[in-house]
Enzyme design. Structure first.
Site, mmCIF file in Angstrom:
data_model
loop_
_atom_site.group_PDB
_atom_site.id
_atom_site.type_symbol
_atom_site.label_atom_id
_atom_site.label_comp_id
_atom_site.label_asym_id
_atom_site.label_seq_id
_atom_site.Cartn_x
_atom_site.Cartn_y
_atom_site.Cartn_z
ATOM 1 N N ALA A 30 0.864 -1.196 0.000
ATOM 2 C CA ALA A 30 0.000 0.000 0.000
ATOM 3 C C ALA A 30 0.897 1.242 0.000
ATOM 4 O O ALA A 30 0.756 2.140 0.834
ATOM 5 C CB ALA A 30 -0.960 0.002 1.193
ATOM 6 N N LEU A 31 1.805 1.244 -0.952
ATOM 7 C CA LEU A 31 2.892 2.234 -0.929
ATOM 8 C C LEU A 31 2.395 3.647 -1.221
ATOM 9 O O LEU A 31 1.550 3.859 -2.086
ATOM 10 C CB LEU A 31 3.974 1.830 -1.947
ATOM 11 C CG LEU A 31 4.582 0.442 -1.729
ATOM 12 C CD1 LEU A 31 5.653 0.163 -2.780
ATOM 13 C CD2 LEU A 31 5.159 0.281 -0.324
ATOM 14 N N HIS B 83 6.872 5.913 1.439
ATOM 15 C CA HIS B 83 7.635 4.723 1.045
ATOM 16 C C HIS B 83 8.541 5.042 -0.151
ATOM 17 O O HIS B 83 9.685 4.583 -0.215
ATOM 18 C CB HIS B 83 6.695 3.588 0.636
ATOM 19 C CG HIS B 83 5.800 3.081 1.726
ATOM 20 N ND1 HIS B 83 4.439 3.277 1.720
ATOM 21 C CD2 HIS B 83 6.075 2.382 2.854
ATOM 22 C CE1 HIS B 83 3.903 2.707 2.791
ATOM 23 N NE2 HIS B 83 4.864 2.165 3.502
ATOM 24 N N GLY C 51 11.695 4.073 8.302
ATOM 25 C CA GLY C 51 11.169 5.424 8.445
ATOM 26 C C GLY C 51 11.135 5.877 9.894
ATOM 27 O O GLY C 51 10.811 5.099 10.797
ATOM 28 N N LYS D 153 8.934 7.754 10.907
ATOM 29 C CA LYS D 153 7.498 7.792 11.217
ATOM 30 C C LYS D 153 7.165 6.792 12.333
ATOM 31 O O LYS D 153 6.358 7.056 13.209
ATOM 32 C CB LYS D 153 6.725 7.488 9.933
ATOM 33 C CG LYS D 153 5.334 6.945 10.085
ATOM 34 C CD LYS D 153 4.366 8.049 10.348
ATOM 35 C CE LYS D 153 2.916 7.623 10.272
ATOM 36 N NZ LYS D 153 2.586 6.355 10.871
ATOM 37 N N ASP D 154 7.797 5.605 12.271
ATOM 38 C CA ASP D 154 7.596 4.584 13.304
ATOM 39 C C ASP D 154 8.834 4.609 14.203
ATOM 40 O O ASP D 154 9.700 3.735 14.122
ATOM 41 C CB ASP D 154 7.414 3.219 12.647
ATOM 42 C CG ASP D 154 6.204 3.191 11.725
ATOM 43 O OD1 ASP D 154 5.114 2.917 12.210
ATOM 44 O OD2 ASP D 154 6.371 3.492 10.523
ATOM 45 N N SER E 1 -0.365 4.356 5.288
ATOM 46 C CA SER E 1 -1.267 3.511 4.498
ATOM 47 C C SER E 1 -2.671 3.516 5.093
ATOM 48 O O SER E 1 -3.647 3.229 4.407
ATOM 49 C CB SER E 1 -0.741 2.073 4.464
ATOM 50 O OG SER E 1 0.584 2.065 3.972
HETATM 51 P P1 AMP Z 1 4.812 0.114 6.529
HETATM 52 O O1 AMP Z 1 4.570 -0.350 5.131
HETATM 53 O O2 AMP Z 1 3.776 1.039 7.032
HETATM 54 O O3 AMP Z 1 5.150 -1.013 7.462
HETATM 55 O O4 AMP Z 1 6.114 1.012 6.450
HETATM 56 C C1 AMP Z 1 7.273 0.575 5.796
HETATM 57 C C2 AMP Z 1 8.365 1.557 6.081
HETATM 58 O O5 AMP Z 1 7.975 2.844 5.614
HETATM 59 C C3 AMP Z 1 8.652 1.720 7.585
HETATM 60 O O6 AMP Z 1 10.048 1.823 7.771
HETATM 61 C C4 AMP Z 1 7.929 2.991 7.926
HETATM 62 O O7 AMP Z 1 8.493 3.672 9.031
HETATM 63 C C5 AMP Z 1 8.123 3.779 6.655
HETATM 64 N N1 AMP Z 1 7.118 4.843 6.528
HETATM 65 C C6 AMP Z 1 5.782 4.735 6.653
HETATM 66 N N2 AMP Z 1 5.196 5.938 6.527
HETATM 67 C C7 AMP Z 1 6.188 6.832 6.322
HETATM 68 C C8 AMP Z 1 6.240 8.243 6.134
HETATM 69 N N3 AMP Z 1 5.136 9.003 6.128
HETATM 70 N N4 AMP Z 1 7.451 8.831 5.955
HETATM 71 C C9 AMP Z 1 8.592 8.088 5.968
HETATM 72 N N5 AMP Z 1 8.601 6.758 6.141
HETATM 73 C C10 AMP Z 1 7.422 6.130 6.319
#
Ligand code: AMP
Length: 279
Positions: free
Chosen positions: A35-36, A40, A157, A159-160, A196
């Site tokens: 769900a990029l 991402h 990221g 973000k987390d 996402s």
């Molecule tokens: P996820 O698919 O949500 O598990 O995220 C995958 C990677 O993308 C993780 O390292 C997250 O911290 C990063 N990520 C998610 N949202 C953002 C954002 N808004 N800005 C930067 N990195 C992000």
């Protein structure tokens, strides 16, 4: 761009990338659950740049990891958009997408390997308190990805933020050679951190959610009491706040350095954070 789904395809890809039999793909890994969005994409571009420097591959993994969800309903409704995701990876310059089936990541009958959790996963009383078991699932999947793919570096990221600290500690404590590279949070023009899950917000819920970045800005600007500044912004918003705290940026114990918020807007849980009290 190669799209691979199994360890067998992985070792063929490693051989092709290295022009000789190789134990792993190496390069730079960008782990995602798909769900990029543009957040991402920024991570993938960073991975591509880092990989280019050492003429290595940038590998994006796409796997909705069941073991890190607390609620089966959250796992079931998590968006799955593989075709669009592959187009995003290709456009951002990724070399390989690793999109394994569940049986590949968790072979039936194989013992479940959960690495010892670092203190930052279990002690701060943040995600660890509100999502019990979440970081065990995160560490399990990240460890498996790092062992399968053997990257030199992996991009995560900010973000987390707690996840970033947990993965950095876990990797170090497990003695893995992968460097963990943090990447700043990307935001929509209104300030909301990209996620996402934002697609689940109604217009009213999205308006309410803007109190989260507003509270973080207030904490950044507050002279001393960052938590008080966040509380004053959040109490005016229609959100159910789980935590809004200022903590040490690395241990996430008492201290200053990072403001962190988790709150529900309607049925959607949102997290965000920013640097606080650092010059
Ligand atoms: P996820 O698919 O949500 O598990 O995220 C995958 C990677 O993308 C993780 O390292 C997250 O911290 C990063 N990520 C998610 N949202 C953002 C954002 N808004 N800005 C930067 N990195 C992000």
């Amino acid at each position: 761009m190669l799209v691979i789904r199994t360890p067998e395809e992985l070792s063929r890809a490693a051989t092709r990338l290295h022009r000789a039999a190789a134990p792993s793909v190496g390069g730079v890994l960008v782990p995602t659950m798909g769900a990029l969005h543009a957040g991402h994409t920024a991570l993938i571009r960073r991975g591509v740049e880092l990989a280019k420097g050492s003429a290595a591959a940038c590998v994006v993994s796409i796997f909705v990891n069941p073991t890190q969800f607390n609620q089966p309903s959250d796992y079931d409704r998590y968006p799955r958009t593989l075709d669009a995701d592959l187009a995003v990876c290709e456009a951002a310059g990724a070399t390989v997408v690793f999109a394994p089936a569940q049986e590949v990541m968790y072979p039936p009958g194989a013992p479940v390997q959960v690495p010892p959790l670092p203190a930052v996963a279990t002690e701060p009383g943040l995600e660890d308190a509100f999502r019990p078991g979440h970081f065990a699932g995160v560490c399990q999947v990240v460890l498996r990805l790092l062992r399968l793919l053997g990257p030199d570096a992996a991009v995560f990221g900010e973000k987390d933020w707690q996840q970033l600290r947990v993965v950095a500690s876990m990797t170090r404590e497990a003695g893995l050679p992968t460097r963990i590279i943090p990447h700043p949070t990307l935001r929509d023009p209104d300030g909301l951190a990209m996620s996402s899950r934002n697609r689940f917000l109604s217009p009213d819920e999205r308006r309410a959610a803007l109190a989260i970045p507003a509270a973080l800005r207030a904490a950044t600007q507050a002279a001393g009491d960052g938590e008080g500044a966040m509380r004053r912004v959040l109490e005016r918003a229609a959100l159910r706040v789980e935590y809004a705290v200022v903590r040490d940026a690395n241990t996430l114990g008492p201290g200053t350095g990072r403001g962190l918020i988790a709150a529900w807007s309607g049925r959607t849980r949102l997290i965000d954070n920013t640097a606080v009290g650092v010059a």
